[in-house]
Design an enzyme around this catalytic site. Structure first.
Site, short mmCIF file in Angstrom:
data_model
loop_
_atom_site.label_atom_id
_atom_site.label_comp_id
_atom_site.label_asym_id
_atom_site.label_seq_id
_atom_site.Cartn_x
_atom_site.Cartn_y
_atom_site.Cartn_z
N GLU A 380 0.82 -1.21 0.00
CA GLU A 380 0.00 0.00 0.00
C GLU A 380 0.86 1.26 0.00
O GLU A 380 0.52 2.24 -0.68
CB GLU A 380 -0.94 0.00 1.20
CG GLU A 380 -1.86 -1.20 1.30
CD GLU A 380 -2.60 -1.51 0.02
OE1 GLU A 380 -2.99 -0.57 -0.70
OE2 GLU A 380 -2.79 -2.70 -0.29
N HIS A 383 2.13 2.28 -3.32
CA HIS A 383 1.13 3.00 -4.11
C HIS A 383 1.14 4.51 -3.86
O HIS A 383 0.59 5.26 -4.69
CB HIS A 383 -0.27 2.48 -3.78
CG HIS A 383 -0.67 1.25 -4.52
ND1 HIS A 383 -0.57 1.14 -5.89
CD2 HIS A 383 -1.22 0.09 -4.08
CE1 HIS A 383 -1.04 -0.06 -6.26
NE2 HIS A 383 -1.43 -0.71 -5.18
#
Length: 917
Positions: A380, A383
């Site tokens: 995550e 990202h």
């Protein structure tokens, strides 16, 4: 978004059709929940038939799923008030208003803005107000309506908007705060005997429109000014830092209004907000970025957020260095949620997770739980740059976002956990991504990594892109690209790409351009062809090649690898010359002298399978049995997986593949054992109702017994766990496989541990690493007493990782009525949370006793499901989202297995009998 949410679990058994149906059970339940989750929508909308447009039949812009290129949003002002108590109609709702400033790019008398499941306030019979900026007079609104099929609020104007001019569009609305895990939704959980309700978001991919009217496409980036109104006893979070908090009275109700700093320019699918009574722990990184871990108060008090906090800062710092780009925000919040559709979601500045993906309890969580947390957090946070700072223009290129994060998650995790043995940990990508991708990409129902834009339009088609190909094949081919460019050149090209497209959007070919420039500017790097030429072959066509090496004459050939070589392929894939310049693992000449062997695709860096002439296979098998450590760990796993799958495709004899497992008597490493176990499980499921099963079990028992004894000695008769990270995983395999095949002493050992816990429920001495295995074995060997104890412990579990272990183990029982009762529980969210219902049915369906029960459960609840292919046909127009391809793949796999079984059952039986003594 973290990988793992798509439906792709193998459930094949000798009852072939039931095996496919077991998989479809999961899909079916998802469909029904999607249909049922909005059962209150009609009450909420309270709109007349005249406001709703009929099913699209025209070629008007409002009948197209893509927004026209006439308007570009710049800023949103969004105020939302989630009401966390029921209204007079027994519903939970949220109210709010939104204004969006947009610029007109082309003359138009039409505004299309996404709005779904919202009840908009009428202003003089219209659903919105429009005003011009900087002295511009906005044309009057002529008429408005909802286009339900395409999720638009359609606004027809009496005149044209002027190119280059800006306007404000204002709406007020009301929506249901449903428990559907999409858009702006509610989650309920029990703590200290009280029901708690929180309001949270999941906007990816097309759900922001359920929270407020917006231009809900990834390239339509804008700045968001968020304000949340909430109960003073709760806290509010959003993408930006809180900048103002004030108490006020609205209609006699005392509330708090929290205002957040404006976001960076970003996509609607990354917008996030949460209202809860959670608490947090925090730190700051070296540059002053605030890092916070949020969760239920009890979870934070018990220290379950400490591990995530300890790894977040080093991972952020690693990616800043790797990308050569500073983290662009002032804070990084990560929050663990009781109900969450995905594993995690990369909302910019407010990353949301399932509790199992963020919370770690040192006394209750296993080593595997810790690895999952560090890899998901790394995924995550990757990202934050790749996906958030630079975003794909359209969902047809989703693979670039998710494939990239799925690759570099291993790099970030390595940095955060350097003691895990950096090489072997990174090598796990071949288990969790490379071989996982191979399994899907060898089907005719696979698809290219990048599709044409016109193939991905509807929300269902977009949802379908979140699959194994996008995540795992994407990771594998990007790893291959990094290998032949070198990591230095790869990272340099990434850095330039991110700087060039910062706060904007791109297509995959833009990355190829910057990688090519980085290669051209680096001495010593000379590519045989351009990055475009090399990589487009991998992403614009489906499938993978099998490379056949004939060491007798040095010939190397390749062809499209399919599990069913006779299958008809609609999308033809050609791999001519692709391997030889896309991987540095194959070198000429391949002709060898007597006694020598060839091993291709060193470290499994190339995205292809390898087959050899029979003589070379024999020499490799001989090397494995005489001294397997000469062959690298990763390649031992590669040989096992390639051999089994090439045999399943009837390219080599199945007994040759089975012989690759004979050396396992001497193997102690995790990656080869896990690769072997994955393939052996296929056989266990395939033959678990036939006479092959007994002979196979006897053979595997013989192979695993030395491993079981090894760990018994290493751990002082199972009283401790190994120190090595992957050794702990191998220990689990040893225990699970030994007990599953009846190795003497194994089941008695595990049952005694479980019985000790039953006698003293407040003290569980079973090591967290081994609990999944121990719980399953004890419940399978026991009856209602063991099952009821496990269910009670599940109800009392306060650590999400422990709850998952128990929920899975309860499906191991061999008592049919207990399995039927468990199936019924999946229909009641107060017993099994909605996010867990599908996986629970999957656990039951993977039990040989539970499989037909799961099918009966489907038929009892959905009588329109009566035949596999008819099921697909009947629901073709409805759409299954990410389940669509799972359905197609279940049918294709089932067909292939039936054919393979007919041809190979007898030789497999004879081989196991001959080798099991």
């Amino acid at each position: 978004m973290a990988k793992g949410y798509y439906i792709s679990k193998n459930m094949a058994t000798a009852a072939m059709v039931l095996g496919a149906i077991a998989l479809l059970t999961i899909i079916a339940l998802s469909i029904v929940y999607n249909r049922e989750k909005s059962k209150n929508a009609a009450k909420l909308m309270n709109v007349t038939t005249s406001m709703l447009a009929p099913t699209p039949t025209s070629n008007e812009l409002w009948d197209k799923y893509r927004l026209p290129d006439t308007l570009a949003p710049q800023h949103y002002n969004v105020t939302l008030w989630p009401h966390l108590v029921m209204d007079a109609n027994g519903m939970y709702v949220f109210t709010g208003n939104s204004s969006v400033m947009f610029t007109c790019l082309k003359k138009t008398d039409l505004i299309l803005i996404h709005s779904n499941k919202l009840n908009l306030t009428l202003f003089n019979g219209r659903h919105a107000k429009l005003m011009g900026l900087d002295g511009v007079t906005a044309p009057a609104i002529k008429t408005t309506w909802f286009q339900t099929e395409t999720h638009y609020l359609v606004i027809k104007l009496n005149g044209n908007l002027k190119p280059g001019k800006s306007y404000w569009l204002y709406t007020e609305f009301r929506g249901e705060l449903a428990d559907d895990l999409e858009g702006f939704y509610r989650s309920e959980y029990m703590e200290d005997g009280r029901k708690k309700i929180i309001a949270i978001t999941q906007m990816q991919a097309t759900y922001a429109r359920k929270a407020f009217p917006c231009f809900d496409e990834p390239a339509m980036k804008a700045v968001f000014h968020i304000t949340l109104i909430h109960d003073p006893e709760t806290i509010a979070l959003s993408n930006g830092q809180e900048i103002k908090k004030e108490n006020l009275n609205i209609d006699g109700i005392t509330v708090t209004r929290t205002t957040f700093e404006p976001t960076k320019k970003m996509s609607t699918y990354l917008v996030a907000f949460v209202v809860s009574d959670f608490t947090y722990i925090n730190t700051k990184d070296k540059k002053g970025v605030l890092v916070r871990i949020w969760a239920r108060k009890k979870a934070i008090e018990e220290g379950q957020g400490n591990y995530a906090l300890s790894i977040t800062q080093p991972i952020l710092e690693f990616f800043e260095k790797y990308y050569n780009t500073s983290y662009p925000l002032s804070k990084s919040d990560q929050i663990a949620l009781p109900d969450f559709k995905s594993g995690a979601m990369e909302n910019w500045g407010l990353v949301t997770y399932r509790e199992t993906a963020l919370l770690y309890d040192a006394h209750m969580s296993a080593n595997g739980n810790k690895q999952r947390i560090v890899t998901v957090v790394s995924h995550e946070l990757a990202h934050m740059w790749f996906g958030n700072l630079v975003t794909l223009k359209w969902w047809n290129d989703l693979w670039l976002n998710e494939g990239f994060a799925s690759y570099v998650e291993y790099l970030g995790a390595d940095h955060a956990e350097p003691t895990w043995n950096i090489v072997r940990f990174k090598d796990q990508i071949i288990l969790y991504d490379l071989q996982r991708a191979f399994a899907v990409d060898s089907l005719t129902t696979s698809h290219p990594l990048s599709r044409k834009e016109e193939e991905v339009n509807t929300p269902s088609e977009i949802s379908e892109m979140f699959n194994t190909i996008s995540y795992s094949k994407g990771a594998a081919v990007l790893r291959m690209l990094s290998e032949f460019l070198t990591e230095h050149v790869f990272a340099k090209g990434l850095s330039n790409y991110l700087k060039h497209f910062a706060f904007g959007s791109s297509v995959y070919s833009d990355l190829w351009d910057h990688l090519q420039k980085a290669a051209d500017q680096t001495s010593g790097v000379k590519l045989p062809r351009t990055v475009h030429d090399i990589m487009n072959r991998w992403i614009l066509q489906m499938g993978l090649p099998v490379v056949t090496i004939d060491t007798r004459n040095g010939n190397v050939s390749q062809k499209h690898f399919l599990l069913d070589s006779q299958a008809v392929v609609e999308r033809k894939s050609e791999f001519k010359s692709n391997i030889l310049y896309a991987s540095q693992a194959i070198h000429e000449p391949m002709k060898v002298s007597k006694g020598e062997w060839v091993l291709a695709n060193l470290h499994a860096s190339g995205y292809f399978r390898v087959n050899y002439d029979l003589e070379n296979w024999e020499r490799l098998l001989s090397q494995l049995e005489s001294n397997h450590q000469i062959i690298p760990v990763v390649n031992r796993a590669q040989l096992l997986d390639d051999a089994f799958n090439v045999a399943r495709a009837s390219i080599i004899n199945i007994t040759l593949a089975l012989r690759t497992t004979k050396y396992l008597l001497h193997e102690r490493e995790y990656i080869p054992w896990q690769a072997a176990l994955r393939n052996l499980n296929y056989f266990f499921q395939l033959f678990d109702r036939s006479e092959v099963y007994g002979a196979m079990q006897a053979y595997v028992k013989k192979q695993v017994k030395p491993l079981f004894k090894h760990f018994g000695t290493l751990t002082s008769n199972w009283t401790m766990v190994p120190s090595g990270h992957t050794d702990q995983f191998t220990q689990i395999i040893a225990l699970s496989l030994a007990c599953g095949t009846g190795v003497e002493g194994c089941r008695d050992l595990t049952k005694s541990w479980f019985r000790r816990w039953m006698q003293n429920p407040h003290t569980n001495t079973i090591h967290p690493n081994l609990r999944s295995t121990v719980y399953c074995i004890a419940i399978a060997e026991g009856g209602a007493e063991e099952w009821d104890f496990g269910w009670k412990m599940l109800q009392n579990a306060t650590v999400a990782a422990e709850a998952v272990k128990l929920r899975s183990a309860l499906a191991c029982t061999q008592v049919p009525w207990l399995l039927n009762r468990y199936l019924e529980y999946t229909l009641y969210p107060e017993k099994i949370r909605k996010q867990d219902a599908t996986s629970t049915i999957g656990y039951i369906a993977s039990n040989v006793i539970g499989q037909p029960l799961a099918w009966d459960f489907v038929r009892a609840n959905w009588d329109y499901i009566f035949k596999l292919k008819r099921f697909q046909k009947d629901n073709a127009e409805t759409g299954f989202g990410s389940g669509t391809q799972a359905l197609q793949q279940a049918i294709e796999k089932t067909t292939a297995k039936i054919k393979w079984l007919a041809e190979n059952k007898e030789p497999v039986l004879r081989w196991f009998i001959s080798e099991s003594s």
